[in-house]
Design an enzyme around this catalytic site. Structure first.
Site, PDB file in Angstrom:
ATOM      1  N   HIS A   9       0.821  -1.206   0.000  1.00  0.00           N
ATOM      2  CA  HIS A   9       0.000   0.000   0.000  1.00  0.00           C
ATOM      3  C   HIS A   9       0.859   1.262   0.000  1.00  0.00           C
ATOM      4  O   HIS A   9       1.664   1.460   0.924  1.00  0.00           O
ATOM      5  CB  HIS A   9      -0.894  -0.036   1.244  1.00  0.00           C
ATOM      6  CG  HIS A   9      -1.902   1.055   1.289  1.00  0.00           C
ATOM      7  ND1 HIS A   9      -2.066   1.862   2.382  1.00  0.00           N
ATOM      8  CD2 HIS A   9      -2.803   1.479   0.363  1.00  0.00           C
ATOM      9  CE1 HIS A   9      -3.036   2.727   2.139  1.00  0.00           C
ATOM     10  NE2 HIS A   9      -3.496   2.517   0.932  1.00  0.00           N
ATOM     11  N   HIS A  50      -0.777  11.046  -2.068  1.00  0.00           N
ATOM     12  CA  HIS A  50      -2.073  10.599  -1.541  1.00  0.00           C
ATOM     13  C   HIS A  50      -3.033  11.724  -1.163  1.00  0.00           C
ATOM     14  O   HIS A  50      -4.201  11.722  -1.537  1.00  0.00           O
ATOM     15  CB  HIS A  50      -1.887   9.674  -0.335  1.00  0.00           C
ATOM     16  CG  HIS A  50      -3.191   9.214   0.231  1.00  0.00           C
ATOM     17  ND1 HIS A  50      -3.885   9.910   1.198  1.00  0.00           N
ATOM     18  CD2 HIS A  50      -3.954   8.146  -0.073  1.00  0.00           C
ATOM     19  CE1 HIS A  50      -5.016   9.278   1.476  1.00  0.00           C
ATOM     20  NE2 HIS A  50      -5.092   8.209   0.725  1.00  0.00           N
TER      21      HIS A  50
HETATM   22  O1  G3P Z   1      -6.611   1.556  -3.033  1.00  0.00           O
HETATM   23  C1  G3P Z   1      -6.696   1.153  -1.706  1.00  0.00           C
HETATM   24  C2  G3P Z   1      -6.514   2.324  -0.778  1.00  0.00           C
HETATM   25  O2  G3P Z   1      -5.334   2.976  -1.137  1.00  0.00           O
HETATM   26  C3  G3P Z   1      -7.672   3.277  -0.832  1.00  0.00           C
HETATM   27  O3  G3P Z   1      -7.617   4.245   0.133  1.00  0.00           O
HETATM   28  O4  G3P Z   1      -7.105   6.452   1.002  1.00  0.00           O
HETATM   29  O5  G3P Z   1      -5.373   4.694   1.100  1.00  0.00           O
HETATM   30  O6  G3P Z   1      -5.972   5.749  -1.058  1.00  0.00           O
HETATM   31  P1  G3P Z   1      -6.459   5.340   0.289  1.00  0.00           P
HETATM   32 MG    MG Z   2      -4.747   4.605  -2.422  1.00  0.00          MG
END
Ligand code: G3P
Ligand code: MG
Length: 262
Positions: A9, A50
């Site tokens: 992630h 992000h």
């Molecule tokens: O794509 C999975 C996750 O990244 C979605 O939430 O806020 O971490 O981008 P976020």
């Molecule tokens: Mg994400």
């Protein structure tokens, strides 16, 4: 061991500043078979980032999209890392993992699909189109990406539990549906699977939650600590890309399924 695809992630953000080249390097070093990142289009460039603001992860201030590219590229994104471009990340990974590009900023579908088409047309490109998944909470962006390049695999993100379960994802002809893990239940997973969708849950970092996801027959998880998934779960064969994981042929004529791994 049960199987659960490990999707690092924002890179391996549990080990290095999120969405930086250091985080993507770490994800590769740990052996993550899939990596996720977030993109915005700013000043004609695709930036891997992000938040919509700079304060949490950089030494800058204000809204990302209000800044000039040169200023953004000079910021410290943690431990001396810079905010990378999507091109820099693709050059680093060079087809060594699947890549989930989350369209975070509005207006990213068109530049990202154009970027991927140009990348894949480069001589000696180490990527195969089937390795890319475009995901978003903004389903209009996904719809636009599908119109611009119907071959690209889509991931439909959602918060919570919709009334009609995973229907929104099959309406989008997505390959994966990506719900938050906290409310995720058996009914949603069974509905998604009945529609031929893979279920990839975010963001699952705790060992007991990983076990709960596996018990629900979830297919993949976004995790800040890829080794926690890799140590406890088998990894599926990713050589046929995202659609290969879902068991759906990416090309009407069956061409080009095998990936060109280095
Ligand atoms: O794509 C999975 C996750 O990244 C979605 O939430 O806020 O971490 O981008 P976020
Ligand atoms: Mg994400």
């Amino acid at each position: 061991m049960p199987s659960l695809l490990c999707i690092a992630h924002r890179g391996a953000m549990g080990h290095a500043p999120e969405n930086t080249l250091a985080a993507f390097r770490k994800a590769l070093e740990l052996g993550a078979p899939a990596i996720e990142l977030d993109v915005y289009a700013v000043d004609g460039e695709l930036l891997v980032f992000h938040d919509d603001r700079l304060e949490r992860t950089t030494n800058g201030r204000g809204r990302l999209q209000d800044q000039a590219l040169s200023g953004l590229r000079a910021l410290d994104a943690g431990e001396g890392e810079r905010i990378p471009t999507l091109a820099e990340v693709c050059e680093l990974i060079a087809g060594r993992s699947l890549l989930n590009i989350e369209l975070k900023g509005a207006g990213t579908a068109a530049p990202v699909t154009a970027f991927l088409q140009a990348l894949l047309a480069q001589p000696g490109c180490r990527w195969h189109k089937s390795q890319f998944l475009l995901s978003s909470f903004n389903h209009r962006e996904l719809q636009q990406a599908a119109m611009l390049d119907p071959e690209l695999a889509l991931g439909a993100l959602c918060y919570g539990l919709p009334l009609d379960d995973a229907r929104f994802a099959s309406d989008l002809k997505a390959v994966t549906v990506n719900p938050g893990h906290d409310m995720l239940d058996r009914r949603f997973v069974e509905d998604a699977h009945a529609r031929g969708l893979l279920v990839c849950a975010y963001t699952v970092n705790e060992v007991d939650e990983l076990a709960r996801m596996a018990a629900l027959a979830v297919d993949g998880v976004f995790c800040n600590y890829p080794e926690r998934v890799l140590n406890a779960f088998d990894q599926p064969d990713t050589r046929h890309g995202w659609r290969g994981l879902a068991g759906t042929d990416p090309q009407p004529d069956g061409r080009g399924l095998m990936l060109r791994y280095p």
